[in-house]
Scaffold this active site. Structure first.
Site, PDB file in Angstrom:
ATOM      1  N   CYS A  35       0.845  -1.190   0.000  1.00 53.44           N
ATOM      2  CA  CYS A  35       0.000   0.000   0.000  1.00 53.44           C
ATOM      3  C   CYS A  35       0.881   1.242   0.000  1.00 53.44           C
ATOM      4  O   CYS A  35       2.001   1.218   0.518  1.00 53.44           O
ATOM      5  CB  CYS A  35      -0.882  -0.033   1.263  1.00 53.44           C
ATOM      6  SG  CYS A  35      -1.904   1.417   1.542  1.00 53.44           S
ATOM      7  N   GLY A  36       0.377   2.326  -0.533  1.00 53.21           N
ATOM      8  CA  GLY A  36       1.114   3.585  -0.471  1.00 53.21           C
ATOM      9  C   GLY A  36       1.357   4.050   0.954  1.00 53.21           C
ATOM     10  O   GLY A  36       2.277   4.826   1.221  1.00 53.21           O
TER      11      GLY A  36
END
Length: 163
Positions: A35-36
């Site tokens: 995930c970012g």
């Protein structure tokens, strides 16, 4: 029901003794490896190191419901967290945090509103719930709130058990 009454397995599949966390402040975070927001692991580990000896722990809860960003096996997740971020806090089994198969822990947590008064479903990976030593949910922080933001550290310090 409180966090301390919940049954959930550890990442390796063994029973996680959640009752042993009774009397501690616990930051429950749904986590993901791809995930970012995954770099938040660094700050979560810093919280663990800063407050761990004062009756606090982070509890990471892997979840693959948001963009398939936690696709790995338990072994892959454990290796990633340890090798990439040096994670020392406990991780649970991978669970659903929203929807019909939502884990009972998240049924309780998501009833808690955030600072703006909004309760309900987890928005994305890295949503944070601070559970006080007595089991009540003391605060909810949305995914983009950094773990070391003043509102998080102030809330943690406010619920740490008294020495």
């Amino acid at each position: 029901m409180s966090l301390f009454d919940t049954s959930i397995a550890a990442l390796d599949g063994s029973p996680l003794d959640v009752a042993a966390l009774r009397g501690q402040a616990v930051l429950v975070v749904n986590v993901a490896s791809k995930c970012g927001l995954t770099p938040q692991y660094t700050a979560l580990e810093e919280l663990q190191k800063t407050y761990g000896d004062r009756g606090f722990t982070v509890l990471g809860v892997p979840c693959n419901q948001f963009g398939g960003q936690e696709p790995g096996s338990a072994e892959e997740i454990a290796t990633f967290c340890s090798a990439t971020y040096g994670v020392t806090f406990p991780l649970t089994e991978k669970v659903d945090v929203n929807g019909p198969d939502r884990h009972p822990l998240y049924a309780e947590l998501t009833a808690t509103p955030d600072a703006a008064g909004a309760a309900g479903d987890v928005q994305w990976n890295f949503e944070k719930f601070l559970v006080a030593p007595d089991g009540r949910v003391a605060a909810r922080f949305r995914p983009r709130t950094e773990p070391l933001a003043a509102e998080v550290t102030d809330a943690v310090e406010a619920v740490l058990p008294q020495a």
